[in-house]
Design a protein around this motif. Structure first.
Motif, PDB file in Angstrom:
ATOM      1  N   GLY A   1     100.111  10.483 -23.834  1.00 28.46           N
ATOM      2  CA  GLY A   1     100.400  11.561 -22.898  1.00 28.46           C
ATOM      3  C   GLY A   1      99.208  12.434 -22.546  1.00 28.46           C
ATOM      4  N   ILE A   2      97.998  11.936 -22.671  1.00 30.60           N
ATOM      5  CA  ILE A   2      96.803  12.700 -22.311  1.00 30.60           C
ATOM      6  C   ILE A   2      96.526  12.507 -20.819  1.00 30.60           C
ATOM      7  CG2 ILE A   2      94.308  12.946 -22.727  1.00 30.60           C
ATOM      8  CD1 ILE A   2      95.852  13.795 -25.124  1.00 30.60           C
ATOM      9  N   THR A   3      96.212  13.609 -20.147  1.00 31.82           N
ATOM     10  CA  THR A   3      95.889  13.542 -18.717  1.00 31.82           C
ATOM     11  C   THR A   3      94.369  13.497 -18.541  1.00 31.82           C
ATOM     12  OG1 THR A   3      95.762  15.935 -18.528  1.00 31.82           O
ATOM     13  CG2 THR A   3      97.937  14.925 -18.186  1.00 31.82           C
ATOM     14  N   MET A   4      93.929  13.391 -17.310  1.00 31.49           N
ATOM     15  CA  MET A   4      92.484  13.407 -17.028  1.00 31.49           C
ATOM     16  C   MET A   4      91.880  14.755 -17.439  1.00 31.49           C
ATOM     17  SD  MET A   4      91.522  10.485 -16.147  1.00 31.49           S
ATOM     18  CE  MET A   4      89.954  10.609 -15.351  1.00 31.49           C
ATOM     19  N   ALA A   5      92.650  15.820 -17.326  1.00 34.29           N
ATOM     20  CA  ALA A   5      92.162  17.128 -17.778  1.00 34.29           C
ATOM     21  C   ALA A   5      91.932  17.099 -19.289  1.00 34.29           C
ATOM     22  CB  ALA A   5      93.162  18.222 -17.413  1.00 34.29           C
TER      23      ALA A   5
ATOM     24  N   PRO B   1      99.647   5.256 -22.367  1.00 32.80           N
ATOM     25  CA  PRO B   1     100.678   6.169 -21.844  1.00 32.80           C
ATOM     26  C   PRO B   1     101.469   6.943 -22.908  1.00 32.80           C
ATOM     27  CG  PRO B   1     100.757   4.086 -20.685  1.00 32.80           C
ATOM     28  CD  PRO B   1      99.781   3.928 -21.809  1.00 32.80           C
TER      29      PRO B   1
ATOM     30  N   VAL C   1      93.862   8.404 -22.250  1.00 31.75           N
ATOM     31  CA  VAL C   1      94.542   8.398 -20.942  1.00 31.75           C
ATOM     32  C   VAL C   1      95.144   7.025 -20.677  1.00 31.75           C
ATOM     33  CG1 VAL C   1      94.135   8.500 -18.441  1.00 31.75           C
ATOM     34  CG2 VAL C   1      93.183  10.263 -19.929  1.00 31.75           C
TER      35      VAL C   1
END
Length: 158
Positions: free
Chosen positions: A85-89, A82, A79
């Motif tokens: 591109g990994i989100t918190m989900a 940047p 996360v």
């Protein structure tokens, strides 16, 4: 509080006398187990008396914790970068996946390890001695110990 006491005996006859003494002193029959060398267990010890513990469940629990921690760390690092591109989900999914994989692998490894009693007293077992394992309340086991020692059991530190 449940305790475990381990007694060493030289043969199956002495182990039977120790079990009888333990029962007479108030130890429940279901709380008496035997550990011996594999050939002795196969020939002389009934299945209901055999100790068959492994390290599977404790190992699985540790694996879930360590795997989830590693997955969470990897997810948070991803996360923080940047371009990945990994989100918190995605970090949460990495945590769950890490826990699942860690638990599965650790359970497989733990199921192949012998129980702690076998590990600690391996030399005695391989020498042909039979261990009598008693589980129960501390008061009952302490009260039963003199009768067990008189029957031929030698208490081992465990």
């Amino acid at each position: 509080m449940t305790e475990r006491h381990v007694f060493c005996t030289p043969d199956i006859n002495t182990a039977s006398q120790v079990m009888a003494a333990a029962r007479s002193a108030g130890v429940e029959d279901d709380n008496i187990l035997l550990v011996a060398r594999s050939d002795i267990e196969l020939e002389q010890i009934p299945d209901q008396r055999k100790q068959a513990d492994t390290d599977m469940l404790p190992a699985a629990a540790r694996g879930v914790g360590y795997g989830a921690g590693a997955g969470l760390l990897a997810g948070l690092i991803a996360v923080a970068i940047p371009p990945v591109g990994i989100t918190m989900a995605g970090a949460a999914a990495a945590t769950l996946a890490g826990g699942a994989v860690g638990g599965w692998i650790s359970a497989l490894m733990g199921s192949s390890l012998p129980d702690p009693v076998r590990q600690q007293f391996e030399e005695r077992i391989e020498a042909g001695q039979i261990l009598v394992i008693l589980d129960g309340d501390e008061d009952v086991l302490e009260a039963a110990e003199p009768a067990i020692v008189s029957a031929g059991g030698n208490r081992l530190p465990f």
